[in-house]
Motif scaffolding. Structure first.
Motif, PDB file in Angstrom:
ATOM      1  N   LEU A  61      -5.529   9.020  -0.094  1.00 64.69           N
ATOM      2  CA  LEU A  61      -4.868   7.724  -0.120  1.00 64.69           C
ATOM      3  C   LEU A  61      -5.115   6.965   1.178  1.00 64.69           C
ATOM      4  O   LEU A  61      -5.398   5.760   1.175  1.00 64.69           O
ATOM      5  CB  LEU A  61      -3.365   7.907  -0.343  1.00 64.69           C
ATOM      6  N   LEU A 104     -11.725  13.372  -6.055  1.00 67.60           N
ATOM      7  CA  LEU A 104     -11.290  12.303  -5.151  1.00 67.60           C
ATOM      8  C   LEU A 104     -10.736  12.813  -3.822  1.00 67.60           C
ATOM      9  O   LEU A 104     -10.705  12.066  -2.849  1.00 67.60           O
ATOM     10  CB  LEU A 104     -10.222  11.431  -5.822  1.00 67.60           C
ATOM     11  N   PHE A 121     -10.307  -0.797  -8.481  1.00 65.95           N
ATOM     12  CA  PHE A 121     -10.950  -1.455  -7.349  1.00 65.95           C
ATOM     13  C   PHE A 121     -12.344  -0.914  -7.024  1.00 65.95           C
ATOM     14  O   PHE A 121     -13.137  -1.605  -6.389  1.00 65.95           O
ATOM     15  CB  PHE A 121     -10.055  -1.356  -6.117  1.00 65.95           C
ATOM     16  N   GLU A 122     -12.641   0.302  -7.441  1.00 67.42           N
ATOM     17  CA  GLU A 122     -13.967   0.868  -7.188  1.00 67.42           C
ATOM     18  C   GLU A 122     -14.764   1.024  -8.469  1.00 67.42           C
ATOM     19  O   GLU A 122     -15.995   1.081  -8.435  1.00 67.42           O
ATOM     20  CB  GLU A 122     -13.831   2.223  -6.483  1.00 67.42           C
ATOM     21  N   LEU A 137      -3.442   7.056  -7.860  1.00 71.87           N
ATOM     22  CA  LEU A 137      -4.693   6.968  -7.103  1.00 71.87           C
ATOM     23  C   LEU A 137      -5.870   6.780  -8.053  1.00 71.87           C
ATOM     24  O   LEU A 137      -6.764   5.953  -7.804  1.00 71.87           O
ATOM     25  CB  LEU A 137      -4.889   8.221  -6.259  1.00 71.87           C
ATOM     26  N   TRP A 179      -5.929   3.275  -9.145  1.00 70.47           N
ATOM     27  CA  TRP A 179      -6.389   2.388  -8.068  1.00 70.47           C
ATOM     28  C   TRP A 179      -7.911   2.444  -7.942  1.00 70.47           C
ATOM     29  O   TRP A 179      -8.569   1.395  -7.820  1.00 70.47           O
ATOM     30  CB  TRP A 179      -5.728   2.794  -6.757  1.00 70.47           C
ATOM     31  N   VAL A 180      -8.467   3.645  -7.973  1.00 70.03           N
ATOM     32  CA  VAL A 180      -9.922   3.783  -7.857  1.00 70.03           C
ATOM     33  C   VAL A 180     -10.611   3.114  -9.043  1.00 70.03           C
ATOM     34  O   VAL A 180     -11.615   2.408  -8.882  1.00 70.03           O
ATOM     35  CB  VAL A 180     -10.318   5.266  -7.743  1.00 70.03           C
ATOM     36  N   ARG A 199     -15.020  -1.728 -13.854  1.00 69.92           N
ATOM     37  CA  ARG A 199     -13.617  -1.965 -13.541  1.00 69.92           C
ATOM     38  C   ARG A 199     -12.883  -2.426 -14.794  1.00 69.92           C
ATOM     39  O   ARG A 199     -13.426  -3.203 -15.576  1.00 69.92           O
ATOM     40  CB  ARG A 199     -13.493  -3.024 -12.443  1.00 69.92           C
ATOM     41  N   GLY A 244       0.786  -1.227   0.000  1.00 66.50           N
ATOM     42  CA  GLY A 244       0.000   0.000   0.000  1.00 66.50           C
ATOM     43  C   GLY A 244       0.812   1.267   0.000  1.00 66.50           C
ATOM     44  O   GLY A 244       0.241   2.362   0.017  1.00 66.50           O
ATOM     45  N   ARG A 271      -7.580   7.052   3.205  1.00 64.97           N
ATOM     46  CA  ARG A 271      -8.932   6.480   3.303  1.00 64.97           C
ATOM     47  C   ARG A 271      -9.036   5.141   2.596  1.00 64.97           C
ATOM     48  O   ARG A 271      -9.977   4.377   2.835  1.00 64.97           O
ATOM     49  CB  ARG A 271      -9.955   7.473   2.713  1.00 64.97           C
ATOM     50  N   ARG A 272      -8.070   4.850   1.738  1.00 67.35           N
ATOM     51  CA  ARG A 272      -8.063   3.584   0.998  1.00 67.35           C
ATOM     52  C   ARG A 272      -6.937   2.663   1.464  1.00 67.35           C
ATOM     53  O   ARG A 272      -6.601   1.699   0.772  1.00 67.35           O
ATOM     54  CB  ARG A 272      -7.955   3.874  -0.501  1.00 67.35           C
TER      55      ARG A 272
END
Length: 247
Positions: free
Chosen positions: A168, A136, A214-215, A207, A210-211, A117, A25, A170-171
């Motif tokens: 970052l 974000l 994964f989101e 970031l 990543w979002v 995704r 991470g 928060r994730r």
């Protein structure tokens, strides 16, 4: 899933920022001078699946509307971008982005993400860190870290770093770089601030990757078209929805 970010020098003659989210991470950032070939070679060295966010136009075909759409949606919050076209980029010598896009397409990368995704083994998309500070990171307007006195830029970069670190965190992710402390009568050099800016922008792109990975992306997170060029701004759909419901 490997998520990375590149703040690409549009000329290829100045340092670009790079960021990679490690398995634990930690978001590791650095800068390096090199052209689109070097950026493409680094991306090719990564074990798939890979999602990469890139701060540069990977496509500038006729009829590109991404910047105009972005301005219509997020302009009221201070998010604006140069209107990009092939003539503009060639006139200014800003051709590294489309060159990187061409190299990635030839290597089989998917450059036009769809809602949801990313499903392919190698996906890269254009994104825009200034917009990400709003969508974000929760800024009312992007910190003004691009222009102004050194002291003003340093203060804005400190704000940017704080917003990014919180987003970052928060994730479950951790940024590896600290902004210089803002104190009266003390200021970093212009070179140091530019390096920090490149590293923060690269981390913001990572970031975004990543979002997306994964989101997922919403339809309203995408600006432009596959034919003319897309800008992906994760969180834009939710930001726009909050704006429409505000009193």
């Amino acid at each position: 899933m490997r998520c990375v970010g590149i703040d690409l020098s549009w000329t290829g003659r100045r340092p670009s920022g790079f960021a990679a989210i490690e398995p634990g991470g930690r978001v590791v950032t650095w800068t390096a001078v090199g052209g689109p070939e070097d950026a493409a070679a680094w991306l090719a060295s990564l074990e798939p699946p890979v999602v990469a966010g890139v701060d540069a136009p990977l496509s500038a075909e006729p009829g590109r509307t991404a910047e105009a759409e972005l301005a219509r949606r997020l302009g009221p919050q201070g998010v604006m971008a140069y209107q990009v076209g092939s003539d503009f980029l060639e006139r200014k010598g800003f051709t590294a982005g489309p060159a990187l896009g061409a190299l990635l397409r030839a290597a089989g990368w998917e450059l036009t993400p769809a809602p949801g995704r990313p499903a392919g083994p190698r996906v890269a998309f254009e994104t825009f860190p200034r917009a990400l500070t709003v969508t974000l990171m929760g800024a009312a307007r992007p910190p003004a870290y691009k222009r102004g006195t050194l002291a003003a830029r340093q203060a804005a970069l400190a704000e940017y770093a704080g917003l990014l670190r919180s987003a970052l965190g928060r994730r479950g992710l951790e940024l590896d770089v600290e902004a210089p402390e803002v104190t009266a009568g003390s200021c970093a050099t212009g070179r140091a601030l530019k390096e920090l800016e490149d590293r923060l922008d690269a981390a913001a792109c990572a970031l975004a990757a990543w979002v997306a990975a994964f989101e997922g992306l919403e339809p309203d997170d995408l600006f432009g078209s596959a034919a003319g060029g897309l800008i992906a701004v994760p969180g834009a759909a939710a930001t726009s929805a909050r704006g429409r419901t505000s009193p």
